[in-house]
Design a protein around this motif. Structure first.
Motif, PDB file in Angstrom:
ATOM      1  N   PRO A  49       0.951  -1.236   0.165  1.00 53.11           N
ATOM      2  CA  PRO A  49      -0.001   0.027   0.087  1.00 53.11           C
ATOM      3  C   PRO A  49       0.808   1.233   0.026  1.00 53.11           C
ATOM      4  O   PRO A  49       1.988   1.438   0.479  1.00 53.11           O
ATOM      5  N   VAL A  50       0.272   2.329  -0.606  1.00 54.43           N
ATOM      6  CA  VAL A  50       0.980   3.558  -0.883  1.00 54.43           C
ATOM      7  C   VAL A  50       0.088   4.713   0.143  1.00 54.43           C
ATOM      8  O   VAL A  50      -1.009   4.855  -0.262  1.00 54.43           O
ATOM      9  N   ILE A  51       0.559   5.472   1.047  1.00 54.94           N
ATOM     10  CA  ILE A  51       0.133   6.660   1.708  1.00 54.94           C
ATOM     11  C   ILE A  51       0.557   7.873   1.403  1.00 54.94           C
ATOM     12  O   ILE A  51       1.989   8.106   1.228  1.00 54.94           O
ATOM     13  N   VAL A  52      -0.053   8.522   0.376  1.00 54.04           N
ATOM     14  CA  VAL A  52       0.378   9.921  -0.133  1.00 54.04           C
ATOM     15  C   VAL A  52       0.126  10.860   0.675  1.00 54.04           C
ATOM     16  O   VAL A  52      -1.053  11.279   1.236  1.00 54.04           O
ATOM     17  N   VAL A  53       1.206  11.865   1.246  1.00 54.36           N
ATOM     18  CA  VAL A  53       1.050  13.026   1.965  1.00 54.36           C
ATOM     19  C   VAL A  53       1.562  14.072   1.453  1.00 54.36           C
ATOM     20  O   VAL A  53       2.508  14.227   0.936  1.00 54.36           O
ATOM     21  N   GLY A  54       0.403  14.952   1.284  1.00 52.44           N
ATOM     22  CA  GLY A  54       0.460  15.970   0.193  1.00 52.44           C
ATOM     23  C   GLY A  54      -0.335  17.073   0.791  1.00 52.44           C
ATOM     24  O   GLY A  54      -1.076  17.426   1.797  1.00 52.44           O
ATOM     25  N   ASN A  55      -0.474  18.209  -0.140  1.00 53.14           N
ATOM     26  CA  ASN A  55      -1.460  19.555   0.073  1.00 53.14           C
ATOM     27  C   ASN A  55      -2.030  19.794  -1.383  1.00 53.14           C
ATOM     28  O   ASN A  55      -1.484  19.547  -2.435  1.00 53.14           O
ATOM     29  N   ILE A  56      -2.890  20.875  -1.381  1.00 50.56           N
ATOM     30  CA  ILE A  56      -3.378  21.362  -2.560  1.00 50.56           C
ATOM     31  C   ILE A  56      -3.036  22.743  -2.620  1.00 50.56           C
ATOM     32  O   ILE A  56      -3.404  23.602  -3.300  1.00 50.56           O
ATOM     33  N   THR A  57      -2.039  23.478  -1.764  1.00 49.38           N
ATOM     34  CA  THR A  57      -1.757  24.736  -1.659  1.00 49.38           C
ATOM     35  C   THR A  57      -0.130  24.950  -1.903  1.00 49.38           C
ATOM     36  O   THR A  57       0.315  23.877  -1.995  1.00 49.38           O
ATOM     37  N   VAL A  58       0.086  26.103  -2.585  1.00 55.19           N
ATOM     38  CA  VAL A  58       1.624  26.184  -3.082  1.00 55.19           C
ATOM     39  C   VAL A  58       2.315  26.668  -1.512  1.00 55.19           C
ATOM     40  O   VAL A  58       1.613  27.343  -0.742  1.00 55.19           O
ATOM     41  N   GLY A  59       3.320  25.920  -1.240  1.00 59.62           N
ATOM     42  CA  GLY A  59       4.188  26.326  -0.086  1.00 59.62           C
ATOM     43  C   GLY A  59       4.125  25.243   0.905  1.00 59.62           C
ATOM     44  O   GLY A  59       3.158  24.322   0.949  1.00 59.62           O
ATOM     45  N   GLY A  60       4.752  25.484   2.146  1.00 56.06           N
ATOM     46  CA  GLY A  60       4.869  24.440   3.044  1.00 56.06           C
ATOM     47  C   GLY A  60       3.666  24.514   3.903  1.00 56.06           C
ATOM     48  O   GLY A  60       3.021  25.388   4.150  1.00 56.06           O
ATOM     49  N   TYR A  79       5.172  -2.533  10.997  1.00 54.11           N
ATOM     50  CA  TYR A  79       5.411  -2.086   9.542  1.00 54.11           C
ATOM     51  C   TYR A  79       6.929  -1.626   9.559  1.00 54.11           C
ATOM     52  O   TYR A  79       7.571  -1.125  10.314  1.00 54.11           O
ATOM     53  N   THR A  80       7.471  -1.949   8.119  1.00 53.06           N
ATOM     54  CA  THR A  80       8.659  -1.777   7.686  1.00 53.06           C
ATOM     55  C   THR A  80       8.407  -0.598   6.686  1.00 53.06           C
ATOM     56  O   THR A  80       8.052  -0.886   5.245  1.00 53.06           O
ATOM     57  N   PRO A  81       8.299   0.664   6.808  1.00 52.33           N
ATOM     58  CA  PRO A  81       8.047   1.995   5.699  1.00 52.33           C
ATOM     59  C   PRO A  81       9.294   2.173   4.937  1.00 52.33           C
ATOM     60  O   PRO A  81      10.350   2.345   5.540  1.00 52.33           O
ATOM     61  N   GLY A  82       8.842   2.540   3.830  1.00 46.84           N
ATOM     62  CA  GLY A  82       9.822   3.192   2.942  1.00 46.84           C
ATOM     63  C   GLY A  82       9.330   4.728   2.292  1.00 46.84           C
ATOM     64  O   GLY A  82       8.101   4.779   2.596  1.00 46.84           O
ATOM     65  N   VAL A  83      10.022   5.453   1.857  1.00 48.27           N
ATOM     66  CA  VAL A  83       9.604   6.840   1.411  1.00 48.27           C
ATOM     67  C   VAL A  83      10.043   7.069   0.119  1.00 48.27           C
ATOM     68  O   VAL A  83      11.283   6.852  -0.300  1.00 48.27           O
ATOM     69  N   VAL A  84       9.199   7.534  -0.865  1.00 50.90           N
ATOM     70  CA  VAL A  84       9.492   8.173  -2.100  1.00 50.90           C
ATOM     71  C   VAL A  84       9.245   9.640  -2.125  1.00 50.90           C
ATOM     72  O   VAL A  84       8.289  10.022  -1.603  1.00 50.90           O
ATOM     73  N   SER A  85       9.941  10.136  -3.101  1.00 49.46           N
ATOM     74  CA  SER A  85       9.691  11.561  -3.066  1.00 49.46           C
ATOM     75  C   SER A  85      10.313  12.021  -4.496  1.00 49.46           C
ATOM     76  O   SER A  85      11.002  11.400  -5.256  1.00 49.46           O
ATOM     77  N   ARG A  86       9.834  13.452  -5.074  1.00 44.93           N
ATOM     78  CA  ARG A  86      10.423  13.819  -6.269  1.00 44.93           C
ATOM     79  C   ARG A  86      11.768  14.484  -6.034  1.00 44.93           C
ATOM     80  O   ARG A  86      12.346  14.303  -7.039  1.00 44.93           O
ATOM     81  N   GLY A  87      11.899  14.878  -5.034  1.00 43.84           N
ATOM     82  CA  GLY A  87      13.452  15.301  -4.852  1.00 43.84           C
ATOM     83  C   GLY A  87      13.441  16.920  -5.218  1.00 43.84           C
ATOM     84  O   GLY A  87      14.121  17.200  -6.269  1.00 43.84           O
ATOM     85  N   TYR A  88      12.306  17.612  -4.868  1.00 47.74           N
ATOM     86  CA  TYR A  88      12.195  18.924  -5.489  1.00 47.74           C
ATOM     87  C   TYR A  88      13.460  19.746  -5.377  1.00 47.74           C
ATOM     88  O   TYR A  88      14.215  19.993  -4.508  1.00 47.74           O
ATOM     89  N   ASP A 143       6.910  -2.912   3.482  1.00 45.57           N
ATOM     90  CA  ASP A 143       5.648  -3.501   3.271  1.00 45.57           C
ATOM     91  C   ASP A 143       4.615  -2.275   3.434  1.00 45.57           C
ATOM     92  O   ASP A 143       3.458  -2.624   3.186  1.00 45.57           O
ATOM     93  N   VAL A 144       5.272  -1.102   3.204  1.00 48.94           N
ATOM     94  CA  VAL A 144       4.311   0.111   3.094  1.00 48.94           C
ATOM     95  C   VAL A 144       5.237   1.119   2.545  1.00 48.94           C
ATOM     96  O   VAL A 144       6.369   1.392   3.247  1.00 48.94           O
ATOM     97  N   LEU A 145       4.544   2.183   1.738  1.00 50.08           N
ATOM     98  CA  LEU A 145       5.256   3.263   1.048  1.00 50.08           C
ATOM     99  C   LEU A 145       4.482   4.396   1.505  1.00 50.08           C
ATOM    100  O   LEU A 145       3.575   4.610   1.477  1.00 50.08           O
ATOM    101  N   ILE A 146       5.413   5.508   1.941  1.00 54.70           N
ATOM    102  CA  ILE A 146       4.924   6.855   1.970  1.00 54.70           C
ATOM    103  C   ILE A 146       5.299   7.914   0.762  1.00 54.70           C
ATOM    104  O   ILE A 146       6.704   7.851   0.657  1.00 54.70           O
ATOM    105  N   SER A 147       4.431   8.586   0.201  1.00 57.24           N
ATOM    106  CA  SER A 147       5.135   9.272  -0.856  1.00 57.24           C
ATOM    107  C   SER A 147       4.952  10.675  -0.361  1.00 57.24           C
ATOM    108  O   SER A 147       4.021  11.269   0.041  1.00 57.24           O
ATOM    109  N   ASP A 148       6.161  11.332   0.142  1.00 59.60           N
ATOM    110  CA  ASP A 148       6.359  12.626   0.372  1.00 59.60           C
ATOM    111  C   ASP A 148       5.779  13.621  -0.642  1.00 59.60           C
ATOM    112  O   ASP A 148       6.659  14.015  -1.664  1.00 59.60           O
ATOM    113  N   ASP A 149       4.856  14.372  -0.537  1.00 64.05           N
ATOM    114  CA  ASP A 149       4.199  14.924  -1.299  1.00 64.05           C
ATOM    115  C   ASP A 149       3.631  14.208  -2.648  1.00 64.05           C
ATOM    116  O   ASP A 149       3.485  12.971  -2.271  1.00 64.05           O
TER     117      ASP A 149
END
Length: 348
Positions: A49-60, A79-88, A143-149
């Motif tokens: 499973p993938v958990i996406v953590v994001g926002n709909i606004t510009v900025g932090g 759980y054993t989480p991993g993280v993926v990110s765009r690397g802005y 066993d779980v991924l978190i998408s940073d943004d």
């Protein structure tokens, strides 16, 4: 951007001149979302499973502290989480790129570097988040991924969506770019699983229909100040170097950090920078000579040439127990579904 952002959050009348552009932006975003979802052949091509953590606004809005807190809570739950990110804003040597504890922010990004240094979780960056996810799962037993943004990165499958809102600023004038700060219309919040407010949830925001689905309050609690020149750490209450300090914040909403320092009893000389700013030593040399306190996100970019008397103030995201329990229940159900699907595909 600061002038425009100020106009967004005070609802300046002249922004109406940008409404035609805002309407076009909204139309393009809506079409892109519909098209990517329509042609996504397999909605769950990943085995976890993938958990996406994001926002709909510009900025932090406070996504990174939330990601760090989720990593810690998921580990406590087994759980054993991993993280993926765009690397802005980075230029990695290659992609997908594995961010390590000694990766420089120019290669790994300030937020990914901070997440790895704080948690040690495996983290891959790539503008194509699916490529990052596949590379991570090939090299790590997660066993779980978190998408940073990545709330708007619809090519990335997601099982749970969490939208983070800065409670102090809300949605501004609730208009899409460029008339307002929104990357997507407010109605997008009706589709996410959780809306997390960074700070006290304003009553007037709760009355808006898009925000009626499971609002959660998150409080950022400051930790011990740590010195960039060594391994010294001190609680804010035990600080003995004088209460007047220079404060550096290169985050989406610098005033939030300055207000935190003021609440802790510091007399702050404010030095706001753009989000994801890259610093030269002369930019962090201030008069008069006083201690410099910066966000932990800024500190990871200053470790090689830290300013004199430089300190970082970390923050911890405190989350409601009911939210964490419900999230883990939702995650367990989705994990079981994916396991059944995987076992079924192997049997055929």
């Amino acid at each position: 951007m600061s002038v425009l952002a100020d106009a967004w959050y005070r609802n300046a009348a002249w922004l109406k001149l940008l409404r035609p552009l805002s309407a076009l932006f909204k139309l393009l975003v809506t079409r892109r979302c519909r098209r990517q979802r329509q042609y996504q052949i397999d909605p769950s091509p990943l085995p976890v499973p993938v958990i996406v953590v994001g926002n709909i606004t510009v900025g932090g809005t406070g996504k990174t502290p939330l990601v760090i807190a989720l990593i810690e809570h998921l580990r406590q739950a087994g759980y054993t989480p991993g993280v993926v990110s765009r690397g802005y804003g980075t230029q990695a040597p290659y992609y997908p790129f594995s961010v390590q504890a000694d990766t420089v922010p120019e290669h790994g990004g300030d937020e990914p570097c901070l997440i790895v240094r704080r948690t040690g979780a495996p983290l891959f960056i790539d503008p194509n988040r699916m490529a990052a996810a596949n590379a991570l799962l090939e090299q790590h037993d997660c066993d779980v991924l978190i998408s940073d943004d990545g709330l708007q990165h619809y090519a990335m499958p997601r099982d749970i969506e969490i939208a983070v809102i800065d409670a102090a600023r809300g949605l501004g004038n609730a208009r899409c770019l460029p008339e307002g700060p929104l990357r997507e219309p407010p109605e997008r919040l009706e589709e996410v699983d959780w809306v997390v407010f960074n700070g006290q949830v304003p009553t007037q925001l709760l009355s808006l229909p898009p925000l009626a689905n499971v609002p959660v309050a998150m409080q950022l609690q400051p930790g011990e100040l740590w010195s960039l020149q060594g391994k010294r750490a001190v609680a804010p209450a035990d600080w003995s170097d004088g209460r007047q300090v220079h404060a550096v914040a290169g985050i989406g909403h610098p005033q939030r950090f300055f207000d935190t320092l003021n609440t802790l009893g510091f007399d702050v000389i404010e030095h706001p920078f753009a989000d994801h700013a890259h610093y030269e030593p002369e930019q962090l040399t201030f008069e008069p000579e006083l201690p410099v306190i910066m966000t932990e996100k800024d500190a990871v970019k200053c470790m090689e040439q830290p300013p004199a008397q430089a300190w970082a103030l970390p923050v911890e995201a405190c989350l409601e127990p009911d939210f964490l329990s419900a999230l883990l229940k939702q995650l367990a159900a989705r994990s079981a579904q994916l396991m059944d699907k995987h076992n079924g595909s192997q049997a055929t």
